[in-house]
Write a protein that holds these residues in place. Sequence first.
Motif, PDB file in Angstrom:
ATOM      1  N   GLY A 101     -53.162 -54.662  41.467  1.00 26.77           N
ATOM      2  CA  GLY A 101     -53.769 -53.917  40.366  1.00 26.77           C
ATOM      3  C   GLY A 101     -52.819 -53.572  39.235  1.00 26.77           C
ATOM      4  O   GLY A 101     -53.204 -52.877  38.293  1.00 26.77           O
ATOM      5  N   THR A 104     -53.903 -54.922  35.698  1.00 30.16           N
ATOM      6  CA  THR A 104     -55.005 -54.106  35.182  1.00 30.16           C
ATOM      7  C   THR A 104     -54.499 -52.744  34.720  1.00 30.16           C
ATOM      8  O   THR A 104     -54.864 -52.263  33.635  1.00 30.16           O
ATOM      9  CB  THR A 104     -56.093 -53.924  36.260  1.00 30.16           C
ATOM     10  OG1 THR A 104     -56.526 -55.220  36.687  1.00 30.16           O
ATOM     11  CG2 THR A 104     -57.267 -53.125  35.734  1.00 30.16           C
ATOM     12  N   GLU A 105     -53.640 -52.114  35.503  1.00 30.81           N
ATOM     13  CA  GLU A 105     -53.104 -50.794  35.151  1.00 30.81           C
ATOM     14  C   GLU A 105     -52.300 -50.846  33.851  1.00 30.81           C
ATOM     15  O   GLU A 105     -52.476 -49.998  32.965  1.00 30.81           O
ATOM     16  CB  GLU A 105     -52.231 -50.274  36.303  1.00 30.81           C
ATOM     17  CG  GLU A 105     -51.716 -48.871  36.120  1.00 30.81           C
ATOM     18  CD  GLU A 105     -50.950 -48.362  37.332  1.00 30.81           C
ATOM     19  OE1 GLU A 105     -50.138 -47.424  37.156  1.00 30.81           O
ATOM     20  OE2 GLU A 105     -51.150 -48.872  38.464  1.00 30.81           O
ATOM     21  N   ARG A 108     -54.708 -51.771  30.888  1.00 41.29           N
ATOM     22  CA  ARG A 108     -55.589 -50.635  30.564  1.00 41.29           C
ATOM     23  C   ARG A 108     -54.837 -49.619  29.689  1.00 41.29           C
ATOM     24  O   ARG A 108     -55.399 -49.086  28.727  1.00 41.29           O
ATOM     25  CB  ARG A 108     -56.090 -49.972  31.842  1.00 41.29           C
ATOM     26  CG  ARG A 108     -57.058 -48.827  31.579  1.00 41.29           C
ATOM     27  CD  ARG A 108     -57.703 -48.290  32.834  1.00 41.29           C
ATOM     28  NE  ARG A 108     -58.729 -49.226  33.272  1.00 41.29           N
ATOM     29  CZ  ARG A 108     -58.798 -49.779  34.479  1.00 41.29           C
ATOM     30  NH1 ARG A 108     -57.907 -49.493  35.405  1.00 41.29           N
ATOM     31  NH2 ARG A 108     -59.759 -50.619  34.778  1.00 41.29           N
ATOM     32  N   SER A 134     -56.462 -63.828  36.052  1.00 41.94           N
ATOM     33  CA  SER A 134     -56.296 -63.185  34.752  1.00 41.94           C
ATOM     34  C   SER A 134     -57.651 -62.862  34.130  1.00 41.94           C
ATOM     35  O   SER A 134     -57.829 -61.831  33.487  1.00 41.94           O
ATOM     36  CB  SER A 134     -55.474 -64.080  33.825  1.00 41.94           C
ATOM     37  OG  SER A 134     -55.096 -63.373  32.672  1.00 41.94           O
ATOM     38  N   VAL A 137     -58.945 -59.662  35.594  1.00 45.21           N
ATOM     39  CA  VAL A 137     -58.345 -58.485  34.958  1.00 45.21           C
ATOM     40  C   VAL A 137     -59.087 -58.155  33.666  1.00 45.21           C
ATOM     41  O   VAL A 137     -59.461 -57.006  33.427  1.00 45.21           O
ATOM     42  CB  VAL A 137     -56.837 -58.707  34.677  1.00 45.21           C
ATOM     43  CG1 VAL A 137     -56.268 -57.610  33.790  1.00 45.21           C
ATOM     44  CG2 VAL A 137     -56.054 -58.801  35.985  1.00 45.21           C
ATOM     45  N   ARG A 139     -62.125 -58.873  32.773  1.00 49.99           N
ATOM     46  CA  ARG A 139     -63.466 -58.346  33.058  1.00 49.99           C
ATOM     47  C   ARG A 139     -63.406 -56.894  33.532  1.00 49.99           C
ATOM     48  O   ARG A 139     -64.249 -56.078  33.155  1.00 49.99           O
ATOM     49  CB  ARG A 139     -64.170 -59.235  34.077  1.00 49.99           C
ATOM     50  CG  ARG A 139     -64.614 -60.551  33.477  1.00 49.99           C
ATOM     51  CD  ARG A 139     -65.341 -61.441  34.512  1.00 49.99           C
ATOM     52  NE  ARG A 139     -65.654 -62.719  33.930  1.00 49.99           N
ATOM     53  CZ  ARG A 139     -64.843 -63.775  33.943  1.00 49.99           C
ATOM     54  NH1 ARG A 139     -63.652 -63.709  34.515  1.00 49.99           N
ATOM     55  NH2 ARG A 139     -65.212 -64.912  33.383  1.00 49.99           N
ATOM     56  N   LYS A 140     -62.406 -56.550  34.351  1.00 52.98           N
ATOM     57  CA  LYS A 140     -62.245 -55.157  34.798  1.00 52.98           C
ATOM     58  C   LYS A 140     -62.019 -54.218  33.612  1.00 52.98           C
ATOM     59  O   LYS A 140     -62.391 -53.053  33.659  1.00 52.98           O
ATOM     60  CB  LYS A 140     -61.070 -55.024  35.769  1.00 52.98           C
ATOM     61  CG  LYS A 140     -61.330 -55.579  37.128  1.00 52.98           C
ATOM     62  CD  LYS A 140     -60.088 -55.440  37.989  1.00 52.98           C
ATOM     63  CE  LYS A 140     -60.197 -56.238  39.263  1.00 52.98           C
ATOM     64  NZ  LYS A 140     -58.942 -56.237  40.032  1.00 52.98           N
ATOM     65  N   LEU A 141     -61.392 -54.738  32.566  1.00 48.93           N
ATOM     66  CA  LEU A 141     -61.107 -53.934  31.379  1.00 48.93           C
ATOM     67  C   LEU A 141     -62.288 -53.863  30.426  1.00 48.93           C
ATOM     68  O   LEU A 141     -62.233 -53.172  29.416  1.00 48.93           O
ATOM     69  CB  LEU A 141     -59.888 -54.506  30.644  1.00 48.93           C
ATOM     70  CG  LEU A 141     -58.571 -54.468  31.416  1.00 48.93           C
ATOM     71  CD1 LEU A 141     -57.500 -55.244  30.684  1.00 48.93           C
ATOM     72  CD2 LEU A 141     -58.128 -53.035  31.667  1.00 48.93           C
TER      73      LEU A 141
END
Length: 177
Positions: A101, A104-105, A108, A134, A137, A139-141
């Motif tokens: 993660g 992503t961290e 973000r 990648s 990541v 999409r998570k954002l």
Amino acid sequence: MVFIRTENLLLRPGWVDDAPALTEAFAREDVVMTLATAPWPYSVDDAVAYLGRDRSAHEADLLVFLRTPGAPRLIGGVGIADRNGQSEIGYWIVPSHWRRGYATEAARAVVAAARDSLRIDRLVSGHFTDNPASGAVLRKLGFAQTGEEQRDCRAAGVAKRCATFALELTPTLALAA
């Protein structure tokens, strides 16, 4: 000079003193093949040139360090650069820290800085299609895929398929006291 602390990470500009650690990170072919502009093989001279270059006022280029007792350890990079008149975010993490993660961290935190401090209203990004992690990541954002294009991969010496993404940023509203 920007320093960002997250729960697990310290993001800061790279210094020439970071050249050996950056060279070690980019000594991994599986790292540089995910990036558009890094050469292969990557040398200390490449790292010194990269870390010592002049940056435009519109660039936010940070190294990602794992906050550990003692000296933080370099595990990646994240930044925003101009790509054809648009603000593009990019990131990389060394393989020993994949799937934890951290990308992503770090991303973000930079997205929040782009929105809240830099007043950027839209970010774009992309990833080579042979690197689907990648895309996860992005999409998570909250990024949405906008298409595909061919992009040069300097390390591979060829153009590769790249999925493109965009994220519309809205200002964070301060809560009334």
